[in-house]
Design an enzyme around this catalytic site. Structure first.
Site, short mmCIF file in Angstrom:
data_model
loop_
_atom_site.label_atom_id
_atom_site.label_comp_id
_atom_site.label_asym_id
_atom_site.label_seq_id
_atom_site.Cartn_x
_atom_site.Cartn_y
_atom_site.Cartn_z
N ARG A 137 -30.69 43.78 38.52
CA ARG A 137 -32.00 44.41 38.68
C ARG A 137 -32.12 45.64 37.80
NH1 ARG A 137 -35.18 41.72 39.54
NH2 ARG A 137 -36.54 43.16 40.67
N GLU A 296 -52.22 33.53 54.04
CA GLU A 296 -51.90 34.32 55.24
C GLU A 296 -52.69 33.87 56.47
OE1 GLU A 296 -50.79 38.71 53.75
OE2 GLU A 296 -52.58 37.89 52.82
N SER A 327 -32.65 33.00 43.46
CA SER A 327 -31.23 32.66 43.30
C SER A 327 -30.64 32.12 44.59
CB SER A 327 -30.43 33.88 42.84
OG SER A 327 -30.51 34.93 43.79
N GLY A 442 -39.70 5.89 -4.19
CA GLY A 442 -39.78 4.43 -4.26
C GLY A 442 -39.09 3.86 -5.47
N GLY A 502 -41.80 8.00 4.33
CA GLY A 502 -41.81 7.39 5.66
C GLY A 502 -41.84 8.41 6.77
N ASP A 543 -41.25 13.49 2.80
CA ASP A 543 -41.50 14.10 1.49
C ASP A 543 -42.77 14.96 1.48
OD1 ASP A 543 -43.19 11.95 1.74
OD2 ASP A 543 -42.53 10.93 -0.08
N CYS A 612 -58.31 3.85 4.23
CA CYS A 612 -57.52 5.08 4.21
C CYS A 612 -57.71 5.79 2.87
CB CYS A 612 -56.04 4.78 4.40
SG CYS A 612 -55.63 3.98 5.97
#
Length: 749
Positions: A137, A296, A327, A442, A502, A543, A612
């Site tokens: 503490r 409460e 603890s 490649g 890849g 890459d 794409c």
């Protein structure tokens, strides 16, 4: 020869006087009591210190006990727990109000300072031989600091443990100030030895609270205690004990976990005893949450500030479950086999029994609720990791063995360190640090020695083999050659970085899925064979990501917090740097920028989809269009080299034709530039970088059209984002090298 011996004899009366004086000194030393000051700061540490205090009090001929009370013991909101010390018939020598209210980080610091202001007067008045402090503490840190500076020996309880929060730092700091240690577990003992503490001053005692709980948990009146705190209709093993404290290094998240825990407990619909949190920063917010939930007033809940330890252990022993991050859940509850749900990071690193179920990422109510379903009502074998019930007798003997005549200055037992001769050779002084970089393309396999400043010292290139075995063999051969050459080039290789096409798992060094251009290159562990052969650490990444890392370290991205790199070559790839960190994504396919779709019905891409960016703007896409125009005899224009003599038609011929006025070739390039520009606009709208860097052989041809599309199609706030072409000649190699250089020079990757 004669030897003369002169003998001086004392009168009988003087000899007897000397003997009496010596006897009195020895008797005085033998009758000397060890003055032990025990300082307690809160209800939790008193449960550990009380058994020792009783042990000291039971040996009045050996010890003189002084008790100092400070911290939350003296605060009404936390139960005024100093009264239980008085009820245990201990005389409190000093009460120090040391807590600055506020329950935030600043209040904790101010409380330490206030304690340091008040403690010197008390310690000077009491003059203890030994100060006993417990745990981790902030109040205990103030005690240890004051005692160490006032040359008072310190006995630290429960040092060497690990819990994963700021408590670790405080605990270890107290251990470094302490002269003696009483720890609970063998692992904690080894930690203290590793911290260079003298092993002769370390006692493996066990937890003192176990002495009381192992002896007292079989009380006959336990049901009376349960009913007193939880009501008459509660049955054994059919209620929950909840105790959650704030984590001072992550207050916001710990308060959120507390709220989720209360929601889960309300839904679980079992009688629950909720103890108020401790006084750490964040406790005020937790109490607000508890009152906001109406805990409460809830019929299933009993909210209390304090339960006497003897009764608390009965409640824990016979509970259906304990939940929170105290603890007590990972220590005392194990002695009874009570099921425990440990929430969050506060006890990370603690040794636990099989009764503890960890929910470290407690981010949903359902997760906590499910943990309650799994644990509630179970019973586990009793665990005695933290003690066997005999800690106090061991600690008493340890105190008795303290020699006050020993030097007060503590010493540290550092491990032996090999002394290295400092070389004065000029080659050693001028040695260059660098990395080995590998780029798997490649077509080609390239290896380079790269210096710390990004200079390519030497480069090697070979055709990329078609089979896995041949490729690995060639990589190792080229790397071995480069390492050999590095010695003669006076360059020390720190590690190996690998750039490959890849999808890559950089954490494991595994190529998950390769591009179609590199055969037999999926599900490949590339790190292990290279590391085993070269005995060097190895980093692996895609890459495109490597290109982004190269820009971050050596290029336009240096010092830029958020930017995107797009590599335009045979394919289209890239990397995203966000808040100075490379983004990999949950399955390592973030920044697959070439596969952003810009058309619902565009040309087919090598990934199997359509429309794409890569299907429009990559080198392969441009080559495909060049071949189509060539076959239709629409490519050649005046001024071009005779294509019949060329080996093959490629993207460069398309670009040259467009530059010489071929409208068909120009239309293809405009479409490619438009597709890439639209894709980049999408990126700007998703991650909003401050810079876009185009890299690769086609970058210069795309910069102007991409900047134009951004100006036409991006939102107003994104139109001014700059597009630059990379100045780096080898981004893949430099990026692979940067992974090594950043890590080995202690920067974050």
């Amino acid at each position: 020869k004669y030897i003369y011996i002169y003998i001086h004899t004392l009168p009988f009366k003087s000899l007897g006087s000397l003997r009496n004086k010596t006897d009195k000194m020895e008797k005085s030393k033998a009758m000397r009591k060890l003055r032990v000051c025990v300082a307690t700061c809160n209800r939790a540490d008193y449960s550990k210190l009380a058994p020792i205090m009783f042990g000291i009090k039971a040996n009045p001929d050996e010890f003189e006990l002084e008790v100092v009370v400070l911290g939350s013991h003296l605060i009404d909101d936390y139960g005024n727990t100093f009264r239980m010390i008085e009820q245990d018939d201990f005389d409190i020598g000093s009460k120090l109000h040391t807590i600055v209210r506020g329950e935030d980080e600043a209040a904790m610091v101010e409380s330490v300072g206030l304690a340091l202001v008040k403690l010197p007067d008390v310690l000077h008045r009491l003059r203890p031989d030994v100060l006993v402090v417990h745990g981790d503490r902030f109040d205990a840190l103030a005690l240890a600091t004051a005692a160490a500076l006032m040359n008072i020996r310190i006995l630290h309880l429960e040092g060497g443990e690990v819990s994963g929060t700021i408590d670790d730092s405080i605990r270890h700091a107290i251990s470094k100030l302490a002269h003696y240690h009483a720890c609970c577990t063998r692992t904690a003992e080894q930690h203290l030895i590793a911290m260079c503490e003298d092993h002769t001053r370390i006692l493996l005692a066990g937890c003192p609270s176990y002495d009381k709980l192992l002896a007292a948990h079989h009380r006959d009146d336990y049901m009376d205690i349960i009913r007193n705190w939880l009501g008459d209709n509660v049955k054994e093993h059919d209620y929950i004990v909840a105790l959650q404290h704030p984590v001072t290094t992550d207050i916001k998240n710990s308060v959120k976990i507390y709220e989720l825990m209360l929601d889960a407990l309300i839904s679980f619909n079992k009688r629950t005893l909720v103890l108020f949190p401790n006084i750490d920063a964040g406790s005020k917010e937790m109490v607000r949450v508890m009152r906001k939930k109406g805990v409460e007033q809830h019929p299933n809940f009993r909210a209390v500030k304090h339960v006497p330890f003897e009764q608390f252990i009965q409640l824990v022993c016979h509970a259906g479950a304990m939940i929170g991050n105290s603890s007590c859940g990972v220590r005392e509850a194990g002695a009874f086999g009570t099921p425990v749900i440990n929430l969050g990071s506060r006890q990370t690193g603690r040794e636990t029994g099989e009764n503890v179920l960890h929910v470290r990422d407690a981010d949903t109510q359902n997760k906590i609720y499910h943990a309650l379903e799994l644990q509630f009502g179970k019973r586990y074998p009793c665990s005695k990791i933290y003690g066997d019930g005999n800690a106090v007798p061991r600690i008493m003997k340890f105190l008795q063995a303290i020699d006050l005549d020993e030097p007060l200055q503590k010493t540290f037992c550092f491990p032996p360190i090999r002394e290295w001769d400092i070389s004065q050779d000029i080659d050693h002084i001028l040695e260059t640090q660098g990395a080995l970089a590998i780029d798997l393309g490649g077509t080609n396999l390239r290896v380079a020695i790269v210096s710390m400043r990004g200079k390519i010292v030497k480069k090697y290139s070979q055709g990329n083999p078609k089979t896995y075995e041949a490729r690995i063999e060639l990589i190792l051969k080229m790397c071995a050659e480069a390492v050999f050459d590095a010695v003669h080039l006076n360059c020390r290789i720190l590690g190996v970085g690998v750039s490959t096409g890849g999808r890559v798992n950089p954490q494991e060094g595994v190529i998950l899925h390769s591009t179609k251009l590199i055969q037999e290159w999926s599900s490949i562990d590339i790190r292990t064979p290279i590391s085993d052969a070269l005995h060097l650490p190895v980093w692996v990444d895609n890459d495109g990501n490597c290109a982004a890392l190269a820009e971050k370290k050596f290029g336009h991205g240096k010092g830029v917090e958020n930017f995107v790199t797009i590599i335009t070559g045979t394919g289209i790839g890239g990397g995203i740097i966000q808040h100075n960190e490379l983004i990999h994504g949950s399955t390592f396919c973030a920044a697959e920028l070439g596969h952003i779709m810009v058309s619902l019905d565009g040309p087919e891409c090598m990934c199997g989809s359509r429309g794409c960016i890569e299907a429009y703007a990559s080198g392969m896409a441009l080559q495909k269009e060049a071949k189509r125009l060539h076959d239709e005899e629409l490519l050649e224009v005046e001024g071009m080299v005779d294509l019949k003599k060329a080996e093959s038609v490629g993207a460069i011929h398309l670009i040259n034709a467009a530059r010489l006025g071929n409208s068909k070739a120009g239309a293809v390039l405009r479409t490619a530039g438009m597709a890439l520009g639209v894709g980049i606009v999408n990126i700007l709208h998703v991650v909003n970088p401050s810079l876009v860097i185009l890299s690769g052989v086609l970058a210069a041809h795309y910069q102007a059209p991409v900047q134009q599309v951004i100006g036409q199609r991006a939102l107003t706030s994104a139109q001014r984002i700059q597009v630059l072409t990379s100045d780096l000649e080898e981004p893949a190699l430099l990026g692979a090298a940067s992974m090594v250089l950043d890590y080995t020079t202690r920067r974050i990757y």
